[in-house]
Every structure is written in C-alpha cells, then in structure tokens.
Write a protein that holds these residues in place. Structure first.
Motif, PDB file in Angstrom:
ATOM      1  N   GLY A   1       3.491   3.514   1.689  1.00 26.00           N
ATOM      2  CA  GLY A   1       2.223   3.853   2.320  1.00 26.00           C
ATOM      3  C   GLY A   1       2.356   4.886   3.407  1.00 26.00           C
ATOM      4  O   GLY A   1       1.592   4.868   4.368  1.00 26.00           O
TER       5      GLY A   1
ATOM      6  N   CYS B   1      -4.475   6.157   3.912  1.00 26.23           N
ATOM      7  CA  CYS B   1      -4.726   5.150   2.881  1.00 26.23           C
ATOM      8  C   CYS B   1      -5.973   5.487   2.072  1.00 26.23           C
ATOM      9  O   CYS B   1      -6.003   5.279   0.856  1.00 26.23           O
ATOM     10  CB  CYS B   1      -4.851   3.768   3.523  1.00 26.23           C
TER      11      CYS B   1
ATOM     12  N   SER C   1      -3.630   3.992  -1.177  1.00 29.20           N
ATOM     13  CA  SER C   1      -2.606   2.999  -0.855  1.00 29.20           C
ATOM     14  C   SER C   1      -3.222   1.805  -0.136  1.00 29.20           C
ATOM     15  O   SER C   1      -4.085   1.957   0.730  1.00 29.20           O
ATOM     16  CB  SER C   1      -1.521   3.623   0.037  1.00 29.20           C
TER      17      SER C   1
END
Length: 411
Positions: A206, A256, A261
């Motif tokens: 991530g 993200c 992610s």
C-alpha cells in the motif's frame, strides 16, 4: 491444470481472516523477499535501478518458482537511478551513484536540516512558499535556482513571465527526462504486476509513508536538529506536527483512492525503545500516529504499522486503537510479550529475525520458525514474515524458510 483464480481467493481469504484477528486454515506467509530474487538473478543493485524489465522479470521468476507465499509484490519501492541523477537529489545515495557508492550497496537516506534553527516562523507563515523556495532548492540540485524565486511576484501575476523564462529550459528538459523515466518504470512494474496477479497472489502492499514526528525529523529538521527542538522549540514542534498529521492522512487516503489499495503502510523511524523518552513518545509521537490509524479505519482502510527497531516498551500505546482493525509489523520485539499485550487487539506480523536467514543454517532456520509459530500462531491473527525485507542469502536458507513455514504453520 492450476486454477489460479481459485488459488487467489484462497490466499485472499487466508490473509484477510488473519488480518481480522481470526484463525484461518493455516498461518499466512506474507514474506517480503526484498532484493533476494534480484541477487539470485545476477543483477547488481545498481542495475536493478536502471534495467526495470530485467529486474521485474527476476521478481516474477521467483514467485513462479516458489508458490509458498500468499502475497507478492513486484516493486521494491526504490526510485529509478536516472530520476535521482536528473534531479540531482541530495537526500539520497544509491548503488553506483556518481559519487561512487558500490554497485551492490544499499540505498541510503541522507539527513540534514532544510528548515534552519531560526526559520520556524517563516515556515508557519507560508509553508508552500517555504517548500518552494527553501526546502526544494536545498534538497534537489536541479532546483537550486528556485531559491531566488520572487514568490510574491509569482502570486501577484508573474507566473507567465516566470514559467516561460528561457532560463528555465534546461530545468524543464531535466524534469521531462525524470518524468519519462519514472513513467517507463511504472509501466513496466504495472505490466509485471498483472502477470503476478494472474498467478493468484494476493497483495497487502500500500505504498509507504512516515508519521508526523518522522516527517518533521526526517524531512525538515534532521535527527540532530529535531532532538534539541524537543526541549528548545517544543511549542513549534507541536505546531508542525499538527500540520503534518493532516498531510500524512491526506497523503495515504489519496494513494489508496488512486490505486484501490485497502492497506495503508507507515514506517516508524524514530519511535523505537529509548530513542526518545516515554514522555515525548506519549505527547509527540503516539497521538499523531493514532490519528492517522483512526482516520484510515474510518475510511475502511487497514493501517499497516511497521515498527522499526525494538518496540517492547511502546506496546501499551499500540493497544489504544479500535480492535481487530490494525496490522502491527514488528522488526524486533519480545514475541511472547507482544502476543500477550496485543493478541486480542490487532493482527501481528513479522518479528522473525532476518539475520537468521542470512547467516544461519537450514537447521537453525527450521528451529526458529517452529519457535516463532509456537508463540504467534495460536488463536490466529498472525502473518508470518521476517522483521525486515530480505536481501541476499544462501538459496538453501530461503528454501528452508519457506518449507518450515509450510510445515509448522498448520492449525
């Protein structure tokens, strides 16, 4: 014929069950193999930062040959050498760099203060202007001319004159060179990531980030500037941390959102045992890290907190989070103490000494894996990996590690 889609779902369920602090069918193996595949392919560290195709192929070959792990990643998060050279980055040394670092040395961060002792107020008055005219020119040689930028003129209508100045043409050419090289690497990594996904591997990668305290200490003040500030400039430190925690949260959420992610990583550089006092950790480190953790949880993202160094005395703080929503990845910790303190709070990860894989024997590795899993596996909520990413080690040691986790990771 192998059903890779089914294998992916099995791996995903196994990992996510452990992340939720429950017991899966067996202990997930999330080993971070680091640069091991690159070394075994005969690629130097310097070459790996230039020949992205060959480097990615080496990573894919490893995961094709060894299917023990439940997660995998193509990228090792090291930027391209040509980008660092084009920008003349002053905060890093890299294998085979123009200054003569050995071609198989590790990537190195170089700390120095870019916010000087008397510049806190200037920074708070105009953070963006400070970053543009002070921090960037002090860390990127290509932009040294930006130190003379008339920021007020830029804001008041001078953008056209400034941005179209012929004097900037060499800078634009270098920036374009860096951007094109970075895009080339990203395209290659994306291509090989798709091939990796087709083999049925799950991912908990991530990106990486630093918490507010480390942003100030790593980026602006440096360690030697930051430590006296905890006494002499404490109020200014707090003001800066209040700014950086918002940046940290926004940075991770943006990453993200753009990548899809569900995991956000943070690497803790300056919070380990005895590096700063417990009082400073309680007041200046943990509250800002907890804000980041809680913000990610509020957005259905799992925080992965990588605790660099020994983290035994900090365990009581790590309990102060929503239950079963966080992964704590330990480099070095008393495993029995961590299991006792956090076993019903969060998913635990790592703690296996990487040096055993590098310098031990297959027999010692087998014994250490059993010892580790005897402590950490019961009840679930544990992801096996080493304390930090592997580099080179004997092939028989890598195989012993993978086979031992397979053997002792059963419930």
């Amino acid at each position: 014929m192998i059903d890779y889609a089914k294998r992916y779902e099995e791996r995903k369920k196994r990992v996510e069950t452990a992340v939720a602090n429950q017991q899966p069918d067996r202990v997930p193996n999330v080993l971070r193999v680091g640069t091991y595949p690159i070394h075994k392919a005969g690629i130097t560290a310097a070459e790996s930062m230039i020949d992205h195709e060959r480097t990615c192929q080496a990573m894919l070959d490893f995961y094709t040959q060894y299917s023990y792990t439940d997660t995998a990643s193509i990228s090792n998060f090291i930027p391209p050498a040509k980008v660092l050279e084009a920008l003349d980055v002053k905060t890093a040394r890299w294998p085979g760099d123009p200054k003569g670092l050995d071609v198989n040395n590790t990537y190195q961060f170089v700390e120095f203060p870019t916010l000087l002792d008397d510049e806190y107020e200037e920074f708070f008055l105009n953070p963006a202007g400070f970053w543009l005219t002070k921090h960037l020119p002090r860390t990127i040689g290509l932009l040294e001319g930006a130190a003379d930028l008339d920021y007020v003129a830029l804001v008041c209508g001078g953008a056209q004159r400034l941005l179209s100045s012929p004097a900037n043409i060499p800078i634009y050419r270098k920036l374009l060179e860096a951007a094109e090289e970075n895009q080339r690497m990203m395209d290659i990594v994306a291509k090989y990531s798709e091939k990796l996904n087709a083999l049925g591997y799950y991912s908990i990668s991530g990106g990486g980030s630093a918490t507010a305290f480390d942003m100030l200490g790593d980026t602006l003040r440096g360690t030697f500037g930051m430590m006296p500030d905890l006494v002499l400039e404490r109020d200014n430190v707090k003001r800066a941390l209040d700014m950086f925690v918002k940046i940290h949260i926004r940075q991770t959420l943006d990453f993200c959102q753009s990548t899809g992610s569900k995991y956000g990583w943070v690497m803790l550089h300056k919070g380990f045992d005895n590096f700063i006092s417990d009082k400073d950790y309680a007041e200046l480190y943990w509250p800002y890290l907890r804000q980041w953790i809680e913000a990610l949880i509020d957005h259905d993202i799992t925080p992965v907190v990588y605790t660099e160094g020994s983290y035994n005395t900090r365990l009581p703080y790590l309990k102060e989070v929503p239950k079963n929503k966080v992964i704590y990845h330990f480099e070095e910790v008393d495993l029995q103490l961590a299991k006792k303190e956090l076993g019903d709070v969060a998913c635990l990860m790592g703690g296996f000494p990487a040096y055993t894989v590098t310098y031990g024997t297959p027999e010692q590795i087998d014994e250490k894996v059993k010892e580790t899993l005897d402590i950490m596996a019961p009840g679930g909520g544990y992801l096996f990996t080493t304390g930090y990413s592997l580099e080179d080690c004997p092939k028989e040691n890598m195989e012993a590690l993978l086979e031992a986790v397979e053997k002792y990771g059963k419930y």
